[in-house]
Design a protein around this motif. Structure first.
Motif, PDB file in Angstrom:
ATOM      1  N   LYS A 179      64.118 -48.962  31.076  1.00 29.80           N
ATOM      2  CA  LYS A 179      62.826 -49.395  31.615  1.00 29.80           C
ATOM      3  C   LYS A 179      62.984 -50.674  32.430  1.00 29.80           C
ATOM      4  O   LYS A 179      62.371 -50.830  33.474  1.00 29.80           O
ATOM      5  CB  LYS A 179      61.829 -49.655  30.487  1.00 29.80           C
ATOM      6  CG  LYS A 179      61.413 -48.436  29.709  1.00 29.80           C
ATOM      7  CD  LYS A 179      60.309 -48.747  28.748  1.00 29.80           C
ATOM      8  CE  LYS A 179      60.715 -49.752  27.712  1.00 29.80           C
ATOM      9  NZ  LYS A 179      59.736 -49.951  26.648  1.00 29.80           N
ATOM     10  N   LYS A 189      59.756 -51.738  40.750  1.00 27.22           N
ATOM     11  CA  LYS A 189      58.330 -51.605  40.442  1.00 27.22           C
ATOM     12  C   LYS A 189      57.784 -52.947  39.969  1.00 27.22           C
ATOM     13  O   LYS A 189      57.521 -53.138  38.777  1.00 27.22           O
ATOM     14  CB  LYS A 189      58.129 -50.546  39.362  1.00 27.22           C
ATOM     15  CG  LYS A 189      58.618 -49.179  39.764  1.00 27.22           C
ATOM     16  CD  LYS A 189      58.435 -48.191  38.651  1.00 27.22           C
ATOM     17  CE  LYS A 189      58.960 -46.835  39.059  1.00 27.22           C
ATOM     18  NZ  LYS A 189      58.855 -45.865  37.986  1.00 27.22           N
ATOM     19  N   GLU A 237      49.946 -53.883  40.711  1.00 22.26           N
ATOM     20  CA  GLU A 237      49.258 -52.645  40.376  1.00 22.26           C
ATOM     21  C   GLU A 237      50.120 -51.688  39.556  1.00 22.26           C
ATOM     22  O   GLU A 237      49.613 -50.702  39.029  1.00 22.26           O
ATOM     23  CB  GLU A 237      48.785 -51.921  41.651  1.00 22.26           C
ATOM     24  CG  GLU A 237      47.784 -52.705  42.472  1.00 22.26           C
ATOM     25  CD  GLU A 237      48.450 -53.725  43.387  1.00 22.26           C
ATOM     26  OE1 GLU A 237      49.627 -53.536  43.750  1.00 22.26           O
ATOM     27  OE2 GLU A 237      47.795 -54.722  43.701  1.00 22.26           O
ATOM     28  N   ASP A 238      51.404 -51.936  39.464  1.00 22.84           N
ATOM     29  CA  ASP A 238      52.294 -51.042  38.722  1.00 22.84           C
ATOM     30  C   ASP A 238      52.025 -51.151  37.225  1.00 22.84           C
ATOM     31  O   ASP A 238      51.518 -52.163  36.734  1.00 22.84           O
ATOM     32  CB  ASP A 238      53.756 -51.382  39.000  1.00 22.84           C
ATOM     33  CG  ASP A 238      54.175 -51.037  40.415  1.00 22.84           C
ATOM     34  OD1 ASP A 238      53.526 -50.161  41.019  1.00 22.84           O
ATOM     35  OD2 ASP A 238      55.130 -51.651  40.914  1.00 22.84           O
ATOM     36  N   GLU A 239      52.392 -50.090  36.509  1.00 22.22           N
ATOM     37  CA  GLU A 239      52.160 -50.104  35.067  1.00 22.22           C
ATOM     38  C   GLU A 239      53.107 -51.096  34.390  1.00 22.22           C
ATOM     39  O   GLU A 239      54.202 -51.377  34.875  1.00 22.22           O
ATOM     40  CB  GLU A 239      52.343 -48.710  34.478  1.00 22.22           C
ATOM     41  CG  GLU A 239      53.766 -48.202  34.532  1.00 22.22           C
ATOM     42  CD  GLU A 239      53.901 -46.821  33.943  1.00 22.22           C
ATOM     43  OE1 GLU A 239      54.527 -46.704  32.881  1.00 22.22           O
ATOM     44  OE2 GLU A 239      53.375 -45.889  34.563  1.00 22.22           O
ATOM     45  N   LEU A 240      52.683 -51.607  33.249  1.00 20.48           N
ATOM     46  CA  LEU A 240      53.476 -52.579  32.507  1.00 20.48           C
ATOM     47  C   LEU A 240      54.665 -51.896  31.835  1.00 20.48           C
ATOM     48  O   LEU A 240      54.581 -50.732  31.434  1.00 20.48           O
ATOM     49  CB  LEU A 240      52.624 -53.258  31.445  1.00 20.48           C
ATOM     50  CG  LEU A 240      51.453 -54.094  31.945  1.00 20.48           C
ATOM     51  CD1 LEU A 240      50.663 -54.602  30.755  1.00 20.48           C
ATOM     52  CD2 LEU A 240      51.943 -55.250  32.786  1.00 20.48           C
ATOM     53  N   GLU A 283      56.063 -53.077  28.967  1.00 20.50           N
ATOM     54  CA  GLU A 283      55.662 -53.112  27.571  1.00 20.50           C
ATOM     55  C   GLU A 283      54.234 -53.615  27.498  1.00 20.50           C
ATOM     56  O   GLU A 283      53.834 -54.451  28.309  1.00 20.50           O
ATOM     57  CB  GLU A 283      56.571 -54.051  26.773  1.00 20.50           C
ATOM     58  CG  GLU A 283      57.994 -53.570  26.656  1.00 20.50           C
ATOM     59  CD  GLU A 283      58.863 -54.534  25.882  1.00 20.50           C
ATOM     60  OE1 GLU A 283      58.406 -55.660  25.601  1.00 20.50           O
ATOM     61  OE2 GLU A 283      59.992 -54.168  25.575  1.00 20.50           O
ATOM     62  N   PRO A 284      53.457 -53.144  26.546  1.00 19.62           N
ATOM     63  CA  PRO A 284      52.085 -53.646  26.438  1.00 19.62           C
ATOM     64  C   PRO A 284      52.073 -55.121  26.048  1.00 19.62           C
ATOM     65  O   PRO A 284      52.936 -55.585  25.307  1.00 19.62           O
ATOM     66  CB  PRO A 284      51.479 -52.776  25.331  1.00 19.62           C
ATOM     67  CG  PRO A 284      52.631 -52.224  24.583  1.00 19.62           C
ATOM     68  CD  PRO A 284      53.766 -52.158  25.539  1.00 19.62           C
TER      69      PRO A 284
END
Length: 66
Positions: free
Chosen positions: A42, A49, A53-56, A58-59
């Motif tokens: 990851k 990335k 706007e890209d996804e995280l 890890e939360p």
């Protein structure tokens, strides 16, 4: 013992210690990857990335949960 011999011994000892630390770190990363504790794949995509706007990867943890 003159200064050159002391320097050579110190250089050799420091080089060996640094190599041991490097290999121990690599082995630790490999073991954590194999056990599934951390997925370093990851993090490899982080350079590609990195937009807001890209996804995280890890939360996020909220500050109140600590």
């Amino acid at each position: 013992m003159n200064l050159e011999v002391i320097r050579a011994v110190a250089y050799t000892v420091v080089t060996i210690l640094l190599a041991i630390f490097l290999y121990a770190y690599i082995i630790r990363l490999y073991v954590k990857q194999k056990k599934g504790i951390t997925d370093y794949e990851k993090y490899a995509n982080l350079a590609l990335k990195d937009n807001l706007e890209d996804e995280l990867i890890e939360p996020r943890e909220s500050k109140s949960s600590k």
